[in-house]
Design an enzyme around this catalytic site. Sequence first.
Site, short mmCIF file in Angstrom:
data_model
loop_
_atom_site.label_atom_id
_atom_site.label_comp_id
_atom_site.label_asym_id
_atom_site.label_seq_id
_atom_site.Cartn_x
_atom_site.Cartn_y
_atom_site.Cartn_z
N LYS A 71 55.07 38.54 48.48
CA LYS A 71 53.91 38.23 47.89
C LYS A 71 53.86 36.71 47.23
O LYS A 71 55.04 36.14 47.17
CB LYS A 71 54.07 39.19 46.65
N SER A 146 49.82 44.78 41.62
CA SER A 146 49.37 43.40 42.22
C SER A 146 49.85 42.97 43.49
O SER A 146 49.42 42.07 44.06
CB SER A 146 49.69 42.53 41.05
N SER A 170 53.17 47.52 40.06
CA SER A 170 52.72 46.70 41.01
C SER A 170 53.41 46.81 42.32
O SER A 170 53.08 46.07 43.16
CB SER A 170 52.68 45.20 40.42
#
Length: 439
Positions: A71, A146, A170
């Site tokens: 990420k 996310s 997330s």
Amino acid sequence: MTIRRMQARLATGEATAQSLASEALALAAGPDSPFSTIEADRALAQAAMVDRARAEGRATGPLAGIPLAHKDMFDRTGCRVGRGVHPSASYVATGTAEVLSRLDHAHAVDLGRLQMSEFAMGPTGANHHHPAPPNPVVPGAIIGGSSSGSGVAVAMGIVPAALGSDTGGSIRIPAACNGVVGFKPTPGRMPMAGVMPLSWTQDCVGPLAASVDCARRVLSVLTGGAVSAMGGDARDLRIGFDAGPLTDGIAEATDRQLRIARAMLSDAGHRPCDLDLGWLATLDEPANVIAMAEAGTVHADRLRKAQDSYGPQVRTRLAQAAAISAQDYLRALQIRAVAQDRMQAIFAKVDVIVTPMLPDVPPQISALASLEGRSLARMISEVTRFSRPASILGLPAISVPVARTDRGPISVQVIGPPNAEDRIADIAVLLEEAALQPA
């Protein structure tokens, strides 16, 4: 391709670290890539170093030659950190996040950075600044957020694992949306230095992975061995299932998979127990107050100076956070403390809890596009309905896919008391290996 299979290819000489990296980089550069930045030169250099060490008989780490990606919110010296935001809000890191350093020490190969929701705010995977990649397993469905790119990269088979972050779901939500494993550890299990903050009392880092085995191998490295890389043989555990209103209204297919899981675990020698977990639904508001008050504090200075660089939804949420009073925040912390005591009492009666991960298969983007205001808020609340309790309570949780339907994957969640990662992973392996029948 799992870590175990990649290691077998390396051991037999069928593959080298450089060939694995090249294969992954070719996939990463293809259409609908979930990458925000591909760092091919460094990845190939890391792979070459692993191959030299192996050829010379030198010791290598537990993830030697395994391609990973992460990420876009972890610092690495000299690399731009995008955070899913407007280009003006990205920066070049002057240090490296400890979690990346630990993966480097384990000789993993880092391919680059993966797309994410803006500032890690948003459970659907939509991003105002950057087009999100499509869901690779459910055409037209959300990819979850996310850690959106992390879920997609694993589902596409580019990497066997990818780091994400979890504040309210997330890691686990995009894992469920893309039909992969998502492992949220106990907060504090690993260092957060060099990781973008959102809600510092709930943030934690963990892997999205092709299997439970892949996830725990990565998590073992990240925790310095506090979490075992290998599975145990859990026996005679008391496993709690909701018999109250928490699971009211879930899809029939999801309910069916919970019943199948319960029967399978009973056949494996465990003891299913009925619990009334309806009170967990009352934690949604205090969880949101804590998350937004802390996020508003993180962003306060920047929001004043550069509010136009925020997407409209994120800007609105952060502006609303400014209206949360100190009394509201402190009261939410008090509620959390009471709820943690209540959950501790529950874990005196059961060893783990199994819940749905999502109420149904991942929703279609088109279903969200027509919603606004309170209707949209309700839909998002449904997406986070089963993920938020473990976050506010500081519990480890793992999302594992148990069925693939014509409409999409169905996942369940295994939650344990603090620091019980090995226990919940052992149960997740049973669910994963059971080859539960299609819904």
